[in-house]
Design an enzyme around this catalytic site. Sequence first.
Site, mmCIF file in Angstrom:
data_model
loop_
_atom_site.group_PDB
_atom_site.id
_atom_site.type_symbol
_atom_site.label_atom_id
_atom_site.label_comp_id
_atom_site.label_asym_id
_atom_site.label_seq_id
_atom_site.Cartn_x
_atom_site.Cartn_y
_atom_site.Cartn_z
ATOM 1 N N PHE A 163 0.839 -1.202 0.000
ATOM 2 C CA PHE A 163 0.000 0.000 0.000
ATOM 3 C C PHE A 163 0.874 1.252 0.000
ATOM 4 O O PHE A 163 0.652 2.193 0.742
ATOM 5 C CB PHE A 163 -0.939 -0.008 1.213
ATOM 6 C CG PHE A 163 -2.119 0.923 1.085
ATOM 7 C CD1 PHE A 163 -3.066 0.752 0.089
ATOM 8 C CD2 PHE A 163 -2.294 1.970 1.977
ATOM 9 C CE1 PHE A 163 -4.157 1.602 -0.023
ATOM 10 C CE2 PHE A 163 -3.380 2.826 1.885
ATOM 11 C CZ PHE A 163 -4.320 2.643 0.887
ATOM 12 N N GLY A 164 1.897 1.215 -0.872
ATOM 13 C CA GLY A 164 2.713 2.407 -1.087
ATOM 14 C C GLY A 164 2.050 3.278 -2.135
ATOM 15 O O GLY A 164 0.822 3.285 -2.262
ATOM 16 N N SER A 175 1.052 0.517 6.955
ATOM 17 C CA SER A 175 0.249 0.395 5.738
ATOM 18 C C SER A 175 -1.108 -0.220 6.035
ATOM 19 O O SER A 175 -2.125 0.185 5.463
ATOM 20 C CB SER A 175 0.990 -0.448 4.691
ATOM 21 O OG SER A 175 2.122 0.233 4.212
ATOM 22 N N ASP A 198 10.695 -3.123 -5.544
ATOM 23 C CA ASP A 198 11.394 -4.122 -6.357
ATOM 24 C C ASP A 198 12.363 -4.964 -5.538
ATOM 25 O O ASP A 198 12.466 -6.178 -5.731
ATOM 26 C CB ASP A 198 12.181 -3.437 -7.482
ATOM 27 C CG ASP A 198 11.285 -2.887 -8.579
ATOM 28 O OD1 ASP A 198 10.194 -3.437 -8.784
ATOM 29 O OD2 ASP A 198 11.685 -1.913 -9.240
ATOM 30 N N GLU A 199 13.085 -4.298 -4.621
ATOM 31 C CA GLU A 199 14.177 -4.985 -3.931
ATOM 32 C C GLU A 199 13.712 -6.043 -2.937
ATOM 33 O O GLU A 199 14.504 -6.888 -2.508
ATOM 34 C CB GLU A 199 15.083 -3.964 -3.220
ATOM 35 C CG GLU A 199 14.412 -3.160 -2.120
ATOM 36 C CD GLU A 199 13.806 -1.857 -2.602
ATOM 37 O OE1 GLU A 199 13.618 -0.953 -1.757
ATOM 38 O OE2 GLU A 199 13.519 -1.733 -3.816
ATOM 39 N N HIS A 232 5.850 -3.393 -12.916
ATOM 40 C CA HIS A 232 7.195 -3.165 -13.464
ATOM 41 C C HIS A 232 7.783 -4.549 -13.711
ATOM 42 O O HIS A 232 7.648 -5.450 -12.886
ATOM 43 C CB HIS A 232 8.040 -2.382 -12.468
ATOM 44 C CG HIS A 232 9.417 -2.014 -12.953
ATOM 45 N ND1 HIS A 232 9.712 -1.806 -14.293
ATOM 46 C CD2 HIS A 232 10.587 -1.818 -12.279
ATOM 47 C CE1 HIS A 232 10.998 -1.478 -14.408
ATOM 48 N NE2 HIS A 232 11.544 -1.501 -13.213
ATOM 49 N N GLU A 264 14.255 6.538 -16.559
ATOM 50 C CA GLU A 264 14.433 7.048 -15.198
ATOM 51 C C GLU A 264 15.855 7.553 -14.968
ATOM 52 O O GLU A 264 16.056 8.618 -14.374
ATOM 53 C CB GLU A 264 14.124 5.939 -14.183
ATOM 54 C CG GLU A 264 12.659 5.547 -14.118
ATOM 55 C CD GLU A 264 12.421 4.279 -13.334
ATOM 56 O OE1 GLU A 264 11.253 3.971 -13.047
ATOM 57 O OE2 GLU A 264 13.403 3.571 -13.003
ATOM 58 N N SER A 282 9.640 32.473 -26.809
ATOM 59 C CA SER A 282 10.101 33.593 -27.642
ATOM 60 C C SER A 282 11.106 33.115 -28.688
ATOM 61 O O SER A 282 11.694 32.032 -28.570
ATOM 62 C CB SER A 282 10.766 34.658 -26.765
ATOM 63 O OG SER A 282 11.987 34.150 -26.236
#
Length: 342
Positions: free
Chosen positions: A28-29, A56, A86-87, A111, A198, A255
């Site tokens: 729940f990030g 969380s 991910d880690e 991801h 990224e 401009s």
Amino acid sequence: MKNELKIYLDRDINKNLIKTKKIAIIGFGSQGYGQSMNLKDSGCDIVLGLRLGGKSDEKAKKYGFKTMSIEDAVKYADIVQILIPDEIQAEVFERQIKPNMKKGQYLMFSHGFNIHFKKIVAPEYVNVIMVAPKGPGHTVRSEYEAGKGVPSLIAVYQDVSGDSKEVALSYASAIGAGRAGIIETTFREETETDLFGEQAVICGGISALIKAGYDTLVGAGYSPYMAYFETLHEMKLIVDLIYEGGLADMRYSISNTAEYGDMTRGPKVIGEQSKQAMKEILKDIQSGKFSDEFMQEMKSGCKIFNELRKANREHSIEKIGEEIRSSFIWGKDKKIIDRTRN
């Protein structure tokens, strides 16, 4: 993957398919918050798999979610969407998710990192799919609330049930992506292009460019407040024009002086040396060198990572920016990120 653009919108999708599936969101990030809130508002059957009693878990319950242990959530669900960092995904997968998976379930990611680099090897009897919003989870939520959506990618890595693409599309629609556009890709392509973007452009490249410009002006004796405005604050105004109409619209709006300076001086800053550095970054991503380096840093206590975070937090541009933003009225109405709530 063919180089042909096919964009899926809500009208192309069976939006009710996802409502026949029980969904477990693990985490729940930022993405967990954004996707869960949107799924709930879209009428989906959703539970959150979390460490019960943790922060969380407490936040999720305040939003009215049903929470379970990760193990029980996996047993309950048809779709298991992993939205923890991910880690730690591989460890959590091996200990708490994999032993509780059953044939025909859908293992989902936002991801492709762990699947592509084989940090996670899914059982052959489950579907493996991806729905990857091209924006932070808080933006996924704020755009949905505004009646819009964040464009998303989908990919199928393993399809034992024969309907994985349809499920991915239906899920993507439920989080609002069908309002904006959904594109099919592969786990490899999403992972490698995402990491490159990224590192070389949208996070690393821009951050380094902004700080280098700021340091150059301040080092030359100019006010840090003016340097902040010219190198950071105006970045959003320019990026908004690029986002809406590409580089051409941005150049149409600025401009003649700015446009001439853009086209004659920009390549001196981002020239062949920068392009060579980008090629090296991409090579490290493709070979797996970056993923191994990142995972080793996480496992060894994040000493370098934390030192870099500290140094960047203490950079003058952050302190000047905080002072300026607190003194002006823009951006104070409804902020996308409220750290106390999401």
